[in-house]
Design an enzyme around this catalytic site. Structure first.
Site, short mmCIF file in Angstrom:
data_model
loop_
_atom_site.label_atom_id
_atom_site.label_comp_id
_atom_site.label_asym_id
_atom_site.label_seq_id
_atom_site.Cartn_x
_atom_site.Cartn_y
_atom_site.Cartn_z
N LYS A 272 0.85 -1.34 0.11
CA LYS A 272 -0.14 -0.07 -0.06
C LYS A 272 0.84 1.06 0.06
O LYS A 272 0.82 2.41 -0.49
CB LYS A 272 -0.80 -0.01 1.05
CG LYS A 272 -2.02 -1.24 1.01
CD LYS A 272 -2.80 -1.38 2.34
CE LYS A 272 -3.83 -2.48 1.90
NZ LYS A 272 -4.53 -3.13 3.15
N GLN B 33 -5.08 -2.03 9.23
CA GLN B 33 -4.98 -3.31 8.59
C GLN B 33 -5.51 -4.36 9.48
O GLN B 33 -5.37 -4.65 10.72
CB GLN B 33 -3.58 -3.55 8.58
CG GLN B 33 -3.11 -4.82 7.78
CD GLN B 33 -3.81 -4.63 6.13
OE1 GLN B 33 -3.49 -3.83 5.75
NE2 GLN B 33 -4.42 -5.74 5.75
N ASP C 282 -12.18 2.96 2.97
CA ASP C 282 -12.49 1.38 2.86
C ASP C 282 -14.06 1.19 3.08
O ASP C 282 -14.80 0.22 3.03
CB ASP C 282 -12.05 0.41 3.46
CG ASP C 282 -11.89 -0.91 2.73
OD1 ASP C 282 -12.46 -0.95 1.67
OD2 ASP C 282 -11.19 -1.96 3.22
#
Ligand code: NAD
Length: 282
Positions: free
Chosen positions: A52, A96, A119
């Protein structure tokens, strides 16, 4: 069989993201920033976080990495997230997953400011998404939709089956397909006779998290198969990546399929970049 390459779609989209990041910087003086928080030393998570960071660098998004030990307390993690919520350089905060067992991921996600949630995992963003007025839509399912769009695979009027009902993949996937006018069935671990559904589907999105679970006989001829699963397995003493689908069996039977690696995986990261940019532009 057409190979639906997430790498190819990502290349095109990342070029566009990169241009838009430059424009945002030059016209509005805003430099998009993504903070990635990793708690613990899970090797797969370490790889995802590293990828990422690299992807951010590639498109000009500033990445900030926060690595915390596996025994980090909920309170310390909350303090970090609050600090990032108040940091003007940060437009997206990604914690994460999975988190170590002593931390409740729903609770942790609830600490993220929904305006900095790339997200779309906070309750507010899930609600907005469900209502059809999302700020951003969850990365993995959005990435799948972009693959279908790129390869001009029409969804409208099709029968789509999604295997898996997690908040991060299955549920939003079904929702996005339905919004694109597919008729959708969600199958899951308690579904009886899974094959009865998959064999009738025009589009099957597999996110069961079970290595090599489905093969040729599970799909109808001419179907489109999207494999979200990602696993590291040992074959003849060698470690390799695979999905939930036995990709090698599909050629000559289905119309199109995503490979693993190089399918949905890179698109998840691309959508993370796109969503961070979108949040920075808001
Ligand atoms: P999860 O474990 O939260 O959910 C799995 C879902 O599959 C559950 O809803 C369960 O009911 C269903 N399921 C399990 N076994 C089944 C079976 N035998 N038949 C039918 N349904 C079954 O997992 P998740 O977070 O949704 O992720 C799914 C997979 O996708 C994992 O392999 C994960 O690593 C992968 N993943 C990949 C990406 C990517 O970018 N490629 C992103 C997220 C997740």
């Amino acid at each position: 069989m057409k190979i639906l390459s997430g790498n190819e779609v990502s290349k095109v989209r990342r070029q566009k993201i990169s241009e838009e990041v430059q424009q945002l910087k030059s016209k509005k003086g805003v430099h998009p920033g993504l903070a990635v928080v990793l708690v613990g030393e899970d090797p797969a998570s370490q790889v995802y976080v590293r990828n990422k960071g690299k992807a951010c660098e590639q498109v000009g998004i500033q990445s900030y990495e926060y690595k915390m030990s596996a025994d980090t307390s909920a309170n310390d993690l909350k303090l970090l997230i609050e600090k990032l919520n108040n940091d003007d350089r940060v437009h997206g905060i990604l914690v994460q997953l999975p988190l170590p067992k002593h931390l409740n991921s729903d609770e942790v996600l609830s600490w993220i400011n929904p305006r900095k949630d790339p997200d779309a995992l906070t309750v507010e963003n899930m609600g907005l998404c469900w209502k059809g007025i999302a700020r951003v839509t969850p990365c993995t399912p959005s990435g799948v939709m972009k693959i279908l769009e790129h390869y001009k695979i029409s969804v409208e009027g099709k029968y789509a089956v999604v295997i898996g009902r997690s908040n991060i993949v299955g549920k939003p996937m079904a929702h996005l397909l339905q919004e694109a006018n597919a008729t959708v069935t969600i199958c899951h671990s308690r579904t009886n006779n899974l094959q009865e559904y998959t064999q009738r589907a025009d589009i099957v999105v597999v996110a069961a998290g079970k290595p090599l679970m489905l093969g040729r006989e599970d799909f109808k001829s001419g179907a489109v198969v999207v494999d979200v699963g990602i696993h590291r397995i040992e074959v003849n003493g060698q470690s390799k990546l695979c999905g939930d689908v036995r990709f090698d069996e599909l050629d000559g039977w289905v119309n199109a399929a995503t490979p693993v690696p190089g399918g949905v995986g890179p698109m998840t990261i691309t959508m993370l970049l796109e969503n961070t940019l979108k949040l920075a532009s808001l």
